[in-house]
Scaffold this active site. Structure first.
Site, mmCIF file in Angstrom:
data_model
loop_
_atom_site.group_PDB
_atom_site.id
_atom_site.type_symbol
_atom_site.label_atom_id
_atom_site.label_comp_id
_atom_site.label_asym_id
_atom_site.label_seq_id
_atom_site.Cartn_x
_atom_site.Cartn_y
_atom_site.Cartn_z
ATOM 1 N N GLU A 101 46.897 14.620 10.930
ATOM 2 C CA GLU A 101 47.807 13.645 11.550
ATOM 3 C C GLU A 101 48.746 14.356 12.520
ATOM 4 O O GLU A 101 49.049 15.541 12.347
ATOM 5 C CB GLU A 101 48.578 12.923 10.430
ATOM 6 C CG GLU A 101 49.604 11.906 10.865
ATOM 7 C CD GLU A 101 49.047 10.738 11.661
ATOM 8 O OE1 GLU A 101 48.415 10.982 12.707
ATOM 9 O OE2 GLU A 101 49.261 9.583 11.259
ATOM 10 N N ASP A 102 49.180 13.642 13.541
ATOM 11 C CA ASP A 102 50.093 14.236 14.520
ATOM 12 C C ASP A 102 51.494 14.437 13.952
ATOM 13 O O ASP A 102 52.063 15.514 14.025
ATOM 14 C CB ASP A 102 50.143 13.371 15.792
ATOM 15 C CG ASP A 102 50.329 11.883 15.507
ATOM 16 O OD1 ASP A 102 50.607 11.519 14.346
ATOM 17 O OD2 ASP A 102 50.195 11.089 16.447
ATOM 18 N N ASP A 105 56.525 10.585 9.860
ATOM 19 C CA ASP A 105 57.857 10.070 10.175
ATOM 20 C C ASP A 105 58.424 9.422 8.904
ATOM 21 O O ASP A 105 58.923 10.114 8.029
ATOM 22 C CB ASP A 105 57.694 9.083 11.339
ATOM 23 C CG ASP A 105 58.990 8.575 11.900
ATOM 24 O OD1 ASP A 105 60.029 9.214 11.694
ATOM 25 O OD2 ASP A 105 58.984 7.519 12.559
ATOM 26 N N PHE A 154 62.605 11.078 19.192
ATOM 27 C CA PHE A 154 61.286 10.590 19.570
ATOM 28 C C PHE A 154 60.621 11.594 20.501
ATOM 29 O O PHE A 154 61.154 11.921 21.551
ATOM 30 C CB PHE A 154 61.395 9.222 20.251
ATOM 31 C CG PHE A 154 60.071 8.552 20.431
ATOM 32 C CD1 PHE A 154 59.501 7.816 19.407
ATOM 33 C CD2 PHE A 154 59.380 8.675 21.634
ATOM 34 C CE1 PHE A 154 58.266 7.205 19.574
ATOM 35 C CE2 PHE A 154 58.142 8.070 21.807
ATOM 36 C CZ PHE A 154 57.592 7.330 20.766
ATOM 37 N N VAL A 155 59.456 12.096 20.085
ATOM 38 C CA VAL A 155 58.781 13.132 20.877
ATOM 39 C C VAL A 155 57.459 12.628 21.459
ATOM 40 O O VAL A 155 56.855 11.692 20.935
ATOM 41 C CB VAL A 155 58.512 14.409 20.033
ATOM 42 C CG1 VAL A 155 59.801 15.147 19.741
ATOM 43 C CG2 VAL A 155 57.767 14.076 18.749
HETATM 44 P P1 5GP Z 1 55.158 6.808 9.792
HETATM 45 O O1 5GP Z 1 54.338 5.818 9.036
HETATM 46 O O2 5GP Z 1 55.200 8.163 9.154
HETATM 47 O O3 5GP Z 1 56.559 6.268 10.025
HETATM 48 O O4 5GP Z 1 54.580 6.878 11.256
HETATM 49 C C1 5GP Z 1 53.652 7.780 11.654
HETATM 50 C C2 5GP Z 1 53.158 7.426 13.046
HETATM 51 O O5 5GP Z 1 54.232 6.959 13.873
HETATM 52 C C3 5GP Z 1 52.622 8.642 13.754
HETATM 53 O O6 5GP Z 1 51.250 8.812 13.512
HETATM 54 C C4 5GP Z 1 52.898 8.321 15.199
HETATM 55 O O7 5GP Z 1 51.834 7.572 15.731
HETATM 56 C C5 5GP Z 1 54.135 7.468 15.171
HETATM 57 N N1 5GP Z 1 55.357 8.250 15.466
HETATM 58 C C6 5GP Z 1 56.336 8.608 14.617
HETATM 59 N N2 5GP Z 1 57.291 9.340 15.224
HETATM 60 C C7 5GP Z 1 56.902 9.452 16.507
HETATM 61 C C8 5GP Z 1 57.465 10.135 17.664
HETATM 62 O O8 5GP Z 1 58.529 10.787 17.647
HETATM 63 N N3 5GP Z 1 56.752 10.036 18.818
HETATM 64 C C9 5GP Z 1 55.579 9.343 18.915
HETATM 65 N N4 5GP Z 1 54.983 9.316 20.092
HETATM 66 N N5 5GP Z 1 55.020 8.702 17.858
HETATM 67 C C10 5GP Z 1 55.676 8.771 16.671
#
Ligand code: 5GP
Length: 181
Positions: A101-102, A105, A154-155
């Site tokens: 995963e990238d 969050d 936010f990146v």
């Molecule tokens: P989570 O369910 O952990 O809140 O969200 C994960 C997903 O949210 C990541 O796979 C990504 O697609 C998106 N995301 C969360 N933070 C960022 C950020 O800082 N930048 C971007 N471009 N996407 C994010």
């Protein structure tokens, strides 16, 4: 105009730093999974860049699959809603799974996905994530192979987008003014 040197971007992790860390993670994965023929599952679209570098850094036999799940839209927020938009093409019973995963969050997306994969009878399910925005965690998600911990900003870049832009940056950056192009 150059996208990579766009003055509205502030580099937070350089391409060199990313590649150096991925070489270390690949060596760890190769050591831990030697002889296990793991299946790397990339979460589209954001993880595609990380996955393609990480698999080339892991010098062992392995397989690659992709899944797509709902996350952010064009806006800077998470909905908490998780839907599988593209499922795996193969059964994973008895396989050693490494989800790639990238960024983690809130952890909502990953906690759902990891539980879903475990319920399919995988021999093991672990997680590799390039970035960890730990301050925002709502659901605890253990990251077995982590690139970098980052603050709550936010990146974009290296696969990550803002309204489908910036995925092609070779580094991770913060957008200074989201209203500026
Ligand atoms: P989570 O369910 O952990 O809140 O969200 C994960 C997903 O949210 C990541 O796979 C990504 O697609 C998106 N995301 C969360 N933070 C960022 C950020 O800082 N930048 C971007 N471009 N996407 C994010």
């Amino acid at each position: 105009m150059s996208e990579f040197t766009n003055p509205n971007l502030e580099v937070s992790i350089s391409a060199e730093e990313i590649q150096k860390r991925i070489a270390e993670l690949g060596a760890d994965i190769a050591r831990d999974y030697a002889g296990k023929n793991p299946l790397m599952i990339g979460v589209l679209k954001g993880a595609c860049t990380f996955l393609s570098d990480l698999m080339r850094a892991a010098d062992i036999q392995l397989g690659v699959e992709f899944m797509a799940i709902s996350s952010y839209g064009a806006e800077m927020r998470t909905s908490g809603e998780v839907r599988i938009l593209k499922d795996l093409d193969v059964a994973i019973e008895g396989r050693h799974i490494l989800v790639v995963e990238d960024i983690v969050d809130t952890g909502l997306t990953l906690s759902y996905l990891l539980a879903n994969l475990k319920s399919r009878g995988a021999a093991s399910v672990k997680l590799a994530a390039l970035l960890d925005k730990h301050e925002r965690r709502e659901k605890d998600v253990p990251i077995d192979y982590l690139g970098f911990k980052i603050p709550d900003k936010f990146v974009v870049g290296y696969g990550l987008d803002f309204a489908e832009r910036y995925r092609n940056l070779p580094y991770i950056a913060v957008v200074k003014d989201p209203n500026m192009t």
